[in-house]
Each structure stands twice: as C-alpha cells, then as structure tokens.
Motif scaffolding. Structure first.
Motif, PDB file in Angstrom:
ATOM      1  N   GLY A 329      -7.802  89.349 -49.356  1.00 56.78           N
ATOM      2  CA  GLY A 329      -8.746  88.263 -48.931  1.00 56.78           C
ATOM      3  C   GLY A 329      -9.895  89.378 -47.457  1.00 56.78           C
ATOM      4  N   MET A 330      -8.118  89.890 -46.797  1.00 56.83           N
ATOM      5  CA  MET A 330      -8.648  90.555 -44.835  1.00 56.83           C
ATOM      6  C   MET A 330      -8.816  91.929 -45.365  1.00 56.83           C
ATOM      7  SD  MET A 330      -5.806  88.259 -42.568  1.00 56.83           S
ATOM      8  CE  MET A 330      -4.188  87.593 -43.943  1.00 56.83           C
ATOM      9  N   LEU A 331      -8.097  92.585 -46.578  1.00 57.74           N
ATOM     10  CA  LEU A 331      -7.987  93.946 -46.784  1.00 57.74           C
ATOM     11  C   LEU A 331      -9.609  94.222 -46.811  1.00 57.74           C
ATOM     12  CD1 LEU A 331      -4.731  94.346 -49.509  1.00 57.74           C
ATOM     13  CD2 LEU A 331      -5.088  95.594 -46.003  1.00 57.74           C
ATOM     14  N   LEU A 332      -9.888  93.285 -47.751  1.00 53.97           N
ATOM     15  CA  LEU A 332     -11.677  93.641 -48.288  1.00 53.97           C
ATOM     16  C   LEU A 332     -11.993  93.750 -46.927  1.00 53.97           C
ATOM     17  CD1 LEU A 332     -13.739  94.035 -50.412  1.00 53.97           C
ATOM     18  CD2 LEU A 332     -13.318  91.440 -50.765  1.00 53.97           C
ATOM     19  N   ALA A 333     -12.042  92.150 -46.047  1.00 52.37           N
ATOM     20  CA  ALA A 333     -12.226  92.239 -44.817  1.00 52.37           C
ATOM     21  C   ALA A 333     -12.242  93.620 -43.902  1.00 52.37           C
ATOM     22  CB  ALA A 333     -12.180  91.334 -43.734  1.00 52.37           C
ATOM     23  N   ARG A 334     -11.339  93.513 -43.879  1.00 57.46           N
ATOM     24  CA  ARG A 334     -10.576  95.104 -42.666  1.00 57.46           C
ATOM     25  C   ARG A 334     -12.135  95.832 -43.962  1.00 57.46           C
ATOM     26  NH1 ARG A 334      -9.395  96.784 -37.959  1.00 57.46           N
ATOM     27  NH2 ARG A 334      -8.550  98.845 -38.430  1.00 57.46           N
ATOM     28  N   ALA A 335     -11.914  96.436 -44.493  1.00 62.19           N
ATOM     29  CA  ALA A 335     -12.910  97.861 -45.297  1.00 62.19           C
ATOM     30  C   ALA A 335     -14.166  97.926 -44.864  1.00 62.19           C
ATOM     31  CB  ALA A 335     -12.923  98.211 -46.819  1.00 62.19           C
ATOM     32  N   SER A 336     -14.925  96.429 -44.655  1.00 61.07           N
ATOM     33  CA  SER A 336     -16.260  95.715 -44.280  1.00 61.07           C
ATOM     34  C   SER A 336     -16.101  95.829 -43.116  1.00 61.07           C
ATOM     35  CB  SER A 336     -16.173  94.057 -44.573  1.00 61.07           C
ATOM     36  OG  SER A 336     -16.701  94.195 -46.238  1.00 61.07           O
ATOM     37  N   LEU A 337     -15.157  96.012 -42.542  1.00 58.03           N
ATOM     38  CA  LEU A 337     -15.485  96.141 -41.303  1.00 58.03           C
ATOM     39  C   LEU A 337     -15.248  97.419 -40.100  1.00 58.03           C
ATOM     40  CD1 LEU A 337     -13.080  93.356 -39.605  1.00 58.03           C
ATOM     41  CD2 LEU A 337     -15.455  92.868 -39.269  1.00 58.03           C
ATOM     42  N   TYR A 338     -14.648  97.953 -41.101  1.00 54.16           N
ATOM     43  CA  TYR A 338     -14.488  99.736 -40.932  1.00 54.16           C
ATOM     44  C   TYR A 338     -16.010 100.386 -41.363  1.00 54.16           C
ATOM     45  CZ  TYR A 338     -13.275 104.319 -40.910  1.00 54.16           C
ATOM     46  OH  TYR A 338     -12.649 105.953 -40.331  1.00 54.16           O
ATOM     47  N   TYR A 339     -16.266  99.947 -41.807  1.00 59.00           N
ATOM     48  CA  TYR A 339     -17.888 100.236 -42.538  1.00 59.00           C
ATOM     49  C   TYR A 339     -19.627  99.647 -41.585  1.00 59.00           C
ATOM     50  CZ  TYR A 339     -22.544 100.697 -45.452  1.00 59.00           C
ATOM     51  OH  TYR A 339     -23.800 100.888 -45.373  1.00 59.00           O
ATOM     52  N   PHE A 340     -18.296  98.768 -40.870  1.00 57.41           N
ATOM     53  CA  PHE A 340     -19.718  97.993 -39.981  1.00 57.41           C
ATOM     54  C   PHE A 340     -19.359  98.355 -38.757  1.00 57.41           C
ATOM     55  CE2 PHE A 340     -20.755  94.960 -43.542  1.00 57.41           C
ATOM     56  CZ  PHE A 340     -21.824  95.438 -43.836  1.00 57.41           C
ATOM     57  N   ARG A 341     -18.250  98.643 -38.491  1.00 59.42           N
ATOM     58  CA  ARG A 341     -18.307  99.604 -37.124  1.00 59.42           C
ATOM     59  C   ARG A 341     -18.669 100.174 -36.768  1.00 59.42           C
ATOM     60  NH1 ARG A 341     -12.515 103.285 -36.719  1.00 59.42           N
ATOM     61  NH2 ARG A 341     -13.528 104.337 -37.213  1.00 59.42           N
ATOM     62  N   ASP A 342     -19.344 101.520 -37.940  1.00 59.38           N
ATOM     63  CA  ASP A 342     -20.315 102.236 -36.747  1.00 59.38           C
ATOM     64  C   ASP A 342     -21.989 101.744 -37.267  1.00 59.38           C
ATOM     65  OD1 ASP A 342     -18.435 104.242 -36.756  1.00 59.38           O
ATOM     66  OD2 ASP A 342     -18.278 104.563 -38.282  1.00 59.38           O
ATOM     67  N   THR A 343     -22.162 101.600 -38.209  1.00 61.31           N
ATOM     68  CA  THR A 343     -23.496 100.778 -38.603  1.00 61.31           C
ATOM     69  C   THR A 343     -23.650  99.672 -38.452  1.00 61.31           C
ATOM     70  OG1 THR A 343     -22.499  99.451 -40.523  1.00 61.31           O
ATOM     71  CG2 THR A 343     -22.920 102.402 -40.785  1.00 61.31           C
ATOM     72  N   GLY A 344     -23.025  99.294 -37.968  1.00 63.69           N
ATOM     73  CA  GLY A 344     -23.479  97.570 -37.331  1.00 63.69           C
ATOM     74  C   GLY A 344     -23.778  96.694 -38.598  1.00 63.69           C
ATOM     75  N   ILE A 345     -23.811  95.137 -37.641  1.00 63.82           N
ATOM     76  CA  ILE A 345     -24.437  94.345 -38.809  1.00 63.82           C
ATOM     77  C   ILE A 345     -25.796  93.774 -38.286  1.00 63.82           C
ATOM     78  CG2 ILE A 345     -24.687  92.189 -40.017  1.00 63.82           C
ATOM     79  CD1 ILE A 345     -21.372  92.054 -39.193  1.00 63.82           C
ATOM     80  N   ASN A 346     -27.595  94.045 -39.227  1.00 70.14           N
ATOM     81  CA  ASN A 346     -28.308  93.446 -38.131  1.00 70.14           C
ATOM     82  C   ASN A 346     -28.909  93.028 -38.498  1.00 70.14           C
ATOM     83  OD1 ASN A 346     -31.380  94.753 -37.671  1.00 70.14           O
ATOM     84  ND2 ASN A 346     -31.328  96.337 -38.527  1.00 70.14           N
ATOM     85  N   LEU A 347     -28.798  91.874 -37.270  1.00 65.18           N
ATOM     86  CA  LEU A 347     -29.397  90.305 -38.314  1.00 65.18           C
ATOM     87  C   LEU A 347     -30.727  89.265 -37.524  1.00 65.18           C
ATOM     88  CD1 LEU A 347     -26.430  88.595 -35.196  1.00 65.18           C
ATOM     89  CD2 LEU A 347     -26.257  89.403 -38.258  1.00 65.18           C
ATOM     90  N   GLU A 348     -31.616  91.332 -37.545  1.00 65.69           N
ATOM     91  CA  GLU A 348     -32.649  90.804 -38.077  1.00 65.69           C
ATOM     92  C   GLU A 348     -33.206  89.991 -39.445  1.00 65.69           C
ATOM     93  OE1 GLU A 348     -35.861  93.331 -35.617  1.00 65.69           O
ATOM     94  OE2 GLU A 348     -34.381  94.968 -36.424  1.00 65.69           O
ATOM     95  N   ILE A 349     -32.865  89.971 -40.001  1.00 64.73           N
ATOM     96  CA  ILE A 349     -32.856  89.291 -41.499  1.00 64.73           C
ATOM     97  C   ILE A 349     -32.477  88.058 -41.221  1.00 64.73           C
ATOM     98  CG2 ILE A 349     -32.214  91.016 -43.079  1.00 64.73           C
ATOM     99  CD1 ILE A 349     -28.886  89.663 -43.129  1.00 64.73           C
ATOM    100  N   PHE A 350     -31.997  87.484 -40.455  1.00 66.63           N
ATOM    101  CA  PHE A 350     -32.129  86.233 -39.985  1.00 66.63           C
ATOM    102  C   PHE A 350     -33.407  85.560 -39.010  1.00 66.63           C
ATOM    103  CE2 PHE A 350     -27.825  86.954 -41.318  1.00 66.63           C
ATOM    104  CZ  PHE A 350     -27.769  86.388 -42.091  1.00 66.63           C
ATOM    105  N   ALA A 351     -33.687  86.414 -38.049  1.00 69.68           N
ATOM    106  CA  ALA A 351     -34.571  86.012 -37.033  1.00 69.68           C
ATOM    107  C   ALA A 351     -34.958  86.994 -35.881  1.00 69.68           C
ATOM    108  CB  ALA A 351     -33.708  85.161 -35.474  1.00 69.68           C
ATOM    109  N   ASP A 352     -35.957  87.446 -35.473  1.00 71.36           N
ATOM    110  CA  ASP A 352     -36.456  88.463 -35.443  1.00 71.36           C
ATOM    111  C   ASP A 352     -36.023  88.991 -33.785  1.00 71.36           C
ATOM    112  OD1 ASP A 352     -39.079  90.559 -34.895  1.00 71.36           O
ATOM    113  OD2 ASP A 352     -38.878  90.112 -32.455  1.00 71.36           O
ATOM    114  N   ALA A 353     -35.090  90.051 -33.806  1.00 69.92           N
ATOM    115  CA  ALA A 353     -35.053  91.034 -32.139  1.00 69.92           C
ATOM    116  C   ALA A 353     -35.129  90.138 -30.855  1.00 69.92           C
ATOM    117  CB  ALA A 353     -35.017  92.650 -31.914  1.00 69.92           C
ATOM    118  N   ARG A 354     -36.342  90.302 -30.953  1.00 65.80           N
ATOM    119  CA  ARG A 354     -36.810  89.363 -29.408  1.00 65.80           C
ATOM    120  C   ARG A 354     -36.346  87.901 -29.471  1.00 65.80           C
ATOM    121  NH1 ARG A 354     -40.649  92.153 -26.795  1.00 65.80           N
ATOM    122  NH2 ARG A 354     -41.192  90.493 -25.457  1.00 65.80           N
TER     123      ARG A 354
END
Length: 408
Positions: A329-354
């Motif tokens: 699970g942590m290796l999978l999370a590590r791979a996910s974190l590595y991917y989102f390190r550059d792209t970031g997680i866009n939380l606009e799917i949950f709420a508006d940026a403002r």
C-alpha cells in the motif's frame, strides 16, 4: 523461527481468495491513508510557505504595543540602528521596512475598513514574493502618480478597475485625520481571500508624505538563511534593542503554528482510524482460520509443539499478512505521490477554487510525506495488527487436543 515463518506464510495462502480480499483491503486502506496524510501535509506546507514567503517572513520587529493598538505614532525607535545591525548579521538573508496603519478606502460605491501598507519596492522584492501575486496591471514601479495596488476581490466589491481613483483616509503620527487620493495601478490575488479584501499597498515614500514629516516605520520583516535560527535572531534583537518587540512567524501567527503542529499528529490519527477499521477484518479472518484448523492445532500440540510456538505462529500469520499489505500500500502511495509531485491534486472537483481561497488554501495541492512518517505509519500498522491478532492467538493456545480431535 525460519520454520515458523515458512509455515505461517503457507498457512496464509491456504485460502487465497480470503487472504487476497484482506490483503487488498489493507493495501487500499494504507494507500488512502498515506495519500490523505500527504495531501494534508501538502496543504499545510503550501499555506505556511505562502504566508511566510509572501508576507509574514521569518521574524518581524514592531513597537511593543503596535500589534495590539495599531496607532500610526507607534513606530519603531532606532530604526537605522536596527537595520544596520541586521545588515551585519550573517543569519539574515534580507529585510524590508514597512509603513503600516489602519484606515478607510472610499470609492463611489462604498467605504471599507482596510490596512494600508507602505512598502519599499526594492527591499520588499528581495525579501518576499508578494509581487508574484499580481494578476493584472502594473506593480508600484509604474510612472503613475500615487499608485496603489489592491486585491481583486476588494476591487470587485467596489466595482473598481485599473486607473480608477480611490481615497485613503487614516490618522497621521499626530493623531490627526488625513486623506490622500490614489490611482489604481494593478490588482493582486493571493491564496487568502480575507487578506485580499483587507489590504492595499502603496509606496512608502507616498505614504510618509502624508503620514509624518520624518521617516517612520512600523514593521521590519526579515527572511533568514535558515528558519531554524528564527528564535535566536528574535531573542538577540530583543536583548540588543529593549524598546522594540521582535517575534518569530510562529508567535505572530499562532493559528498557523498550531496547524503545522497538528499536521504531524494527524498522520498517526488517520492511520489509527484506518487500521482500527481493518483490524476487525484481520480479527475475523484469523478467527475463521483458527476454527477451521482446530483439529490441526490440537494435533500439533499433542505431538509436542509448544503452545508458545503455536501462539507465535498465529501472530506471525497476522503480522506477515498485514506488513505485506502495508508495504504494498505504501509503495503504491509512493508511486502516486511521485506522480502528483509535479502535476498536483486539483481539488476543484470538490469545491470552487475561490472557495478554497476563502479559507486561505490553494486548490491545487502538491502532496508531501517524509520518511519518518512512512516509518510511523508502519509501526502503527504493526501495533494494531498485534492487538487484533492477540485474541485468536490466545484462543489457539487454550485448545484442548482431545476435545479438538473429538469435535472434528
């Protein structure tokens, strides 16, 4: 022990489907936990970095009563001596002096209470990154007379546009009410909606022309070579200049400091919640395996296998299954974190940026997790697994070989 490890591993895979379901639950649970912790860490770190880098800085100096009272006559004494001292201190990377007071912004639409900040552009740009928040128009280095930059949100409330004129009213150092006309040169937009609605920036020279007949400054903000030196620099300043009050960013913003401290403990709280939920799955799986193997365990005890070894075998099965799932699970999370390190997680799917800006956070989060937090999560997994396995293991060593053979 090697034999026990081999037997325990084989016992886990006697029922591949059941073990695989539990393993998948642990992997997904730990992946979700690590991602939640990493996202929360990223939010806190981004918020902290933004506030410190763009405005708060590592250490600030004020008149002892300025932050509580806010009067413009409460300026810093011995300003030149203090800045000279800072220039000679190798711990200080850069510093800037600001003129501050509370006042009113008047437009054709309405009047709003704001804080007026007079800044020196050259030293401010060396010290902070606030100029990177400009979204339209020019900074204060424009040729426009009496330029002012205001938050986009404040401009929207007053229906203001570039080039429009506003009046700033405030008390000077003699406690006399004075006003000045300023032209809007540009708009800024920070991560905090509240800051954007409550602050306007003008040139310190333009401000001092209305505020005082001599140079006065209400705040000295400094960035350090190493933020770990903040406490010592503030302490040295207070000892060297008894008529001022130097504070670190954590003292100036206790709510931000509390959020940083709380972030560390949340790592373990989130992991504990997830693992307690998974512990019931581990307990259920081990009890089912135990009831299916009652005769086998009774036979092992009857031919001389010590009850301690039976206890250890059951515990090893639980721990090996959980650690396998946790590491995966942590290796999978590590791979996910590595991917989102550059792209970031866009939380606009949950709420508006403002909406995120209203509470002072960016809507794109770059998750962070430290090696120490990985270790802490793994220790929590082992601890909860041992607790969940304790009851089945104790039940196993209480088996009566004769009754187990008779029941089966």
């Amino acid at each position: 022990m090697k034999t026990l490890l081999t037997i325990s591993w084989r016992n886990i895979w006697r029922h591949p489907a059941r073990s695989s379901v539990l393993l998948a639950a642990i992997i997904i649970g730990l992946w979700a936990g690590v991602m939640a912790v990493g996202t929360m860490n990223g939010m806190i770190q981004q918020r902290t970095d933004h506030v410190i880098d763009s405005e708060l800085t590592h250490v600030q100096v004020h008149h002892p009563e300025f932050l509580s009272e806010g009067y413009s006559w409460m300026y810093i004494p011995d300003h030149e001596k203090i800045t000279s001292w800072l220039d000679d201190d190798e711990r200080v990377a850069s510093h800037t002096s600001r003129v501050l007071t509370d006042g009113m912004l008047q437009s054709p639409v309405k009047t709003t209470g704001i804080r007026i900040r007079g800044i020196d552009m050259e030293s401010e740009n060396r010290t902070t990154t606030f100029h990177e928040n400009m979204v339209e128009g020019d900074y204060l280095d424009t040729d426009m007379r009496n330029p002012v930059i205001i938050g986009r949100r404040l401009a929207d409330e007053h229906n203001l546009d570039l080039g429009h004129r506003i009046v700033l009213t405030f008390e000077d150092v003699n406690n006399e009410l004075t006003s000045g006309s300023f032209n809007i040169a540009g708009f800024f937009e920070s991560a905090s909606a509240d800051y954007d609605k409550r602050n306007v920036l003008i040139r310190s020279g333009d401000f001092l022309a209305l505020l005082s007949d001599q140079p006065v400054y209400h705040e000295i903000a400094m960035m350090l070579e190493n933020d770990a030196c903040a406490s010592s620099v503030a302490s040295d300043l207070n000892n060297e200049f008894p008529d001022i009050h130097a504070q670190t960013w954590s003292q100036l913003s206790p709510e931000l400091n509390m959020m940083v401290q709380m972030g560390g403990s949340m790592t373990y709280i989130i992991t504990m919640i997830i693992m307690i939920a998974l512990a019931f799955g581990i307990l259920n799986t081990m009890l089912m395996a135990l009831f299916e193997r009652m005769r086998e365990l009774g036979m092992l005890i009857s031919i001389g296998m010590s009850r301690l070894r039976v206890f250890t075998m059951i515990m090893l099965e639980s721990v090996m299954l959980s650690i396998t799932g946790a590491v995966a699970g942590m290796l999978l999370a590590r791979a996910s974190l590595y991917y989102f390190r550059d792209t970031g997680i866009n939380l606009e799917i949950f709420a508006d940026a403002r909406g995120f800006a209203e509470i002072g956070f960016d809507h794109i989060i770059y998750p962070i997790i430290t090696p120490g937090e990985y270790t802490g999560i793994l220790l929590v997994v082992i601890f909860i697994t041992l607790l969940a396995s304790l009851y089945p293991a104790l039940k196993a060593i209480r088996i009566n070989p004769l009754e187990a053979a008779k029941d089966h």
